[in-house]
Design an enzyme around this catalytic site. Structure first.
Site, PDB file in Angstrom:
ATOM      1  N   ASN A  10      25.130  63.054  41.833  1.00 53.97           N
ATOM      2  CA  ASN A  10      25.228  62.116  42.953  1.00 53.97           C
ATOM      3  C   ASN A  10      23.849  61.998  43.599  1.00 53.97           C
ATOM      4  O   ASN A  10      23.404  62.908  44.287  1.00 53.97           O
ATOM      5  CB  ASN A  10      26.265  62.653  43.946  1.00 53.97           C
ATOM      6  CG  ASN A  10      26.343  61.824  45.213  1.00 53.97           C
ATOM      7  OD1 ASN A  10      25.822  60.707  45.274  1.00 53.97           O
ATOM      8  ND2 ASN A  10      26.994  62.374  46.234  1.00 53.97           N
ATOM      9  N   TRP A  11      23.209  60.869  43.374  1.00 52.41           N
ATOM     10  CA  TRP A  11      21.834  60.702  43.863  1.00 52.41           C
ATOM     11  C   TRP A  11      21.782  60.321  45.336  1.00 52.41           C
ATOM     12  O   TRP A  11      20.694  60.226  45.911  1.00 52.41           O
ATOM     13  CB  TRP A  11      21.115  59.641  43.025  1.00 52.41           C
ATOM     14  CG  TRP A  11      20.914  60.036  41.583  1.00 52.41           C
ATOM     15  CD1 TRP A  11      21.266  61.222  40.998  1.00 52.41           C
ATOM     16  CD2 TRP A  11      20.325  59.247  40.548  1.00 52.41           C
ATOM     17  NE1 TRP A  11      20.932  61.212  39.663  1.00 52.41           N
ATOM     18  CE2 TRP A  11      20.348  60.003  39.361  1.00 52.41           C
ATOM     19  CE3 TRP A  11      19.780  57.955  40.504  1.00 52.41           C
ATOM     20  CZ2 TRP A  11      19.847  59.529  38.149  1.00 52.41           C
ATOM     21  CZ3 TRP A  11      19.278  57.472  39.295  1.00 52.41           C
ATOM     22  CH2 TRP A  11      19.310  58.257  38.137  1.00 52.41           C
ATOM     23  N   LYS A  12      22.923  60.032  45.901  1.00 51.96           N
ATOM     24  CA  LYS A  12      23.009  59.676  47.325  1.00 51.96           C
ATOM     25  C   LYS A  12      22.014  58.551  47.670  1.00 51.96           C
ATOM     26  O   LYS A  12      21.717  57.706  46.836  1.00 51.96           O
ATOM     27  CB  LYS A  12      22.789  60.905  48.206  1.00 51.96           C
ATOM     28  CG  LYS A  12      23.663  62.076  47.791  1.00 51.96           C
ATOM     29  CD  LYS A  12      23.705  63.165  48.830  1.00 51.96           C
ATOM     30  CE  LYS A  12      24.428  64.360  48.263  1.00 51.96           C
ATOM     31  NZ  LYS A  12      24.704  65.384  49.260  1.00 51.96           N
ATOM     32  N   HIS A  96      33.750  61.169  49.294  1.00 52.65           N
ATOM     33  CA  HIS A  96      32.711  62.195  49.436  1.00 52.65           C
ATOM     34  C   HIS A  96      32.664  62.630  50.909  1.00 52.65           C
ATOM     35  O   HIS A  96      32.866  61.816  51.815  1.00 52.65           O
ATOM     36  CB  HIS A  96      31.358  61.635  48.990  1.00 52.65           C
ATOM     37  CG  HIS A  96      30.309  62.697  48.912  1.00 52.65           C
ATOM     38  ND1 HIS A  96      29.651  63.155  50.031  1.00 52.65           N
ATOM     39  CD2 HIS A  96      29.829  63.424  47.873  1.00 52.65           C
ATOM     40  CE1 HIS A  96      28.806  64.108  49.679  1.00 52.65           C
ATOM     41  NE2 HIS A  96      28.896  64.288  48.371  1.00 52.65           N
ATOM     42  N   GLU A  98      30.380  63.104  52.898  1.00 56.40           N
ATOM     43  CA  GLU A  98      29.480  62.324  53.762  1.00 56.40           C
ATOM     44  C   GLU A  98      30.121  60.989  54.129  1.00 56.40           C
ATOM     45  O   GLU A  98      29.940  60.494  55.251  1.00 56.40           O
ATOM     46  CB  GLU A  98      28.126  62.143  53.055  1.00 56.40           C
ATOM     47  CG  GLU A  98      27.367  63.470  53.028  1.00 56.40           C
ATOM     48  CD  GLU A  98      26.468  63.686  51.828  1.00 56.40           C
ATOM     49  OE1 GLU A  98      26.147  62.716  51.117  1.00 56.40           O
ATOM     50  OE2 GLU A  98      26.093  64.852  51.592  1.00 56.40           O
ATOM     51  N   GLY A 174      24.574  70.507  50.207  1.00 56.40           N
ATOM     52  CA  GLY A 174      23.211  70.297  50.682  1.00 56.40           C
ATOM     53  C   GLY A 174      22.687  71.415  51.555  1.00 56.40           C
ATOM     54  O   GLY A 174      21.655  71.260  52.210  1.00 56.40           O
ATOM     55  N   SER A 214      25.834  72.687  46.378  1.00 60.49           N
ATOM     56  CA  SER A 214      24.626  73.452  46.059  1.00 60.49           C
ATOM     57  C   SER A 214      24.662  74.081  44.667  1.00 60.49           C
ATOM     58  O   SER A 214      24.204  75.206  44.475  1.00 60.49           O
ATOM     59  CB  SER A 214      24.365  74.515  47.138  1.00 60.49           C
ATOM     60  OG  SER A 214      24.131  73.895  48.392  1.00 60.49           O
ATOM     61  N   GLY A 235      24.433  67.336  43.757  1.00 61.42           N
ATOM     62  CA  GLY A 235      23.645  66.465  44.617  1.00 61.42           C
ATOM     63  C   GLY A 235      22.161  66.707  44.381  1.00 61.42           C
ATOM     64  O   GLY A 235      21.552  66.180  43.448  1.00 61.42           O
ATOM     65  N   GLY A 236      21.570  67.550  45.223  1.00 59.35           N
ATOM     66  CA  GLY A 236      20.117  67.770  45.202  1.00 59.35           C
ATOM     67  C   GLY A 236      19.543  68.048  43.824  1.00 59.35           C
ATOM     68  O   GLY A 236      18.513  67.468  43.444  1.00 59.35           O
TER      69      GLY A 236
END
Ligand code: PEP
Length: 256
Positions: A10-12, A96, A98, A174, A214, A235-236
Site C-alpha cells: 500500500n503506497w498510500k 483501511h 486511515e 506506520g 510495520s 505500507g512503509g
C-alpha cells in the site's frame, strides 16, 4: 488446505508519477519470479493507468486504495468501481484504518464499498483492526467481529472467493511496532472463526487473511510462519523495491 500467500504493498499518498512507475517496474523485476505468491501493488489513483501496462505479463496485480461506493453522479473527486476497473485495477482496499480514522469510513460505508467493488468485478481486501485503547480494554475480538459483521453484510456465497481480509492493528500501522506473532495468530484465528460461522468451513479454509502493521524484511518470516497468517499488507516497506521483494521472498519461503 494450502492457501496461496498474498503480499500487497500500500503506497498510500506517496511518490510522484515518475517514481511510482519506476517503483512498479522495479517491483516487477525483483518479485516476478515468485509464481507461488499473489503480489499486489496499490498506488495512488492518478498513477494507476500509467502503471497498469508495466504489470502486463507479470504475476503482479494492481490495486486501488479506496473507491466511491456510488455508481455515477455529481460527486467531485469520487472514483467509482467501474472507473477503477477500467484503469486495469484488479482489487481494492476497503476500510483501511486511515480511511476509517481520517475520512470517517464506518462499517456501513465500508459495506457499501465492498458491494460496489464486488458488483463491478473487483476483488476486495477489507482491512480491520483495533486501536491500542481497544486492545488495552480487551475489546480486540469484539471490535474485529463488529467490523467484519458490518463490512461484509450481505456478501453472498459466490462472492466470498473475491474477498480477502487484512488484520491490521491500528497501533502497529506506520509506528514501527508490530503485533507479536502470538497476538497476530490469535487475531487471525478469531477472524477465520468468524468467517466459518458467517459463511462456511469451506470459505474459512480458503480465504486469505493478511497481517499488516510495520511488516519489514526483518520480521516478515516470523509472522508469515504462523498458522493462519497468509500474507502481509505492507505500507512503509513497500515503497522500496528491495524491502518489498524481501517480504515477498519470505512469503514464498513460508510455504516451501
Ligand atoms: C498499511 O498501511 O496498511 C501498513 C500496514 O503500513 P505500515 O507497514 O507502514 O505499518
Amino acid at each position: 488446505m494450502t492457501r496461496r500467500p498474498y503480499v500487497a504493498g500500500n503506497w498510500k499518498m506517496n511518490l510522484a508519477a515518475s517514481d511510482a512507475v519506476r517503483l512498479a517496474s522495479d517491483v516487477v523485476r525483483k518479485t516476478g519470479r515468485h509464481r507461488s505468491v499473489d503480489i499486489g501493488i496499490v498506488p495512488s489513483f492518478p498513477f494507476l493507468m500509467g502503471i497498469a501496462p508495466r504489470l502486463e505479463g507479470s504475476p503482479l496485480k494492481l490495486g486501488a486504495q479506496d473507491l466511491d461506493a456510488h455508481e455515477f453522479g455529481a460527486r467531485t473527486s469520487g472514483v467509482n468501481a467501474a472507473q477503477i476497473r477500467s484503469a486495469g485495477v484488479v482489487f481494492t482496499l476497503v476500510g483501511h484504518s486511515e480511511r476509517r480514522a481520517i475520512f470517517g469510513d464506518d462499517d456501513s460505508a465500508c459495506n457499501a464499498k465492498v458491494h460496489a467493488a464486488l458488483n463491478a468485478g473487483l476483488e476486495v481486501m477489507l482491512c480491520i483492526g483495533e486501536t491500542e485503547m481497544q486492545r488495552d480494554q480487551n475489546q480486540t475480538q469484539q471490535v474485529i467481529e463488529n467490523q467484519l459483521t458490518g463490512g461484509l453484510k450481505d456478501v453472498s456465497d459466490d462472492q466470498w472467493e473475491h474477498v480477502s481480509l487484512a488484520y491490521e492493528p491500528v497501533w502497529a500501522i506506520g509506528t514501527g511496532r508490530t503485533a507479536t506473532p502470538d497476538q497476530a495468530e490469535q487475531a487471525h484465528a478469531w477472524v477465520r472463526a468468524w468467517v466459518e460461522q458467517r459463511a462456511s468451513k469451506r470459505v474459512a479454509d480458503a480465504i486469505r487473511i493478511l497481517y499488516g502493521g510495520s511488516v519489514k524484511p526483518a520480521n516478515a518470516a516470523e509472522l508469515l510462519a504462523r498458522k493462519g497468517i497468509d500474507g502481509a499488507l505492507v505500507g512503509g516497506a513497500s515503497l522500496e523495491a528491495d524491502s518489498f521483494s524481501a517480504i515477498v521472498t519470505a512469503a514464498a519461503n513460508s510455504r516451501s
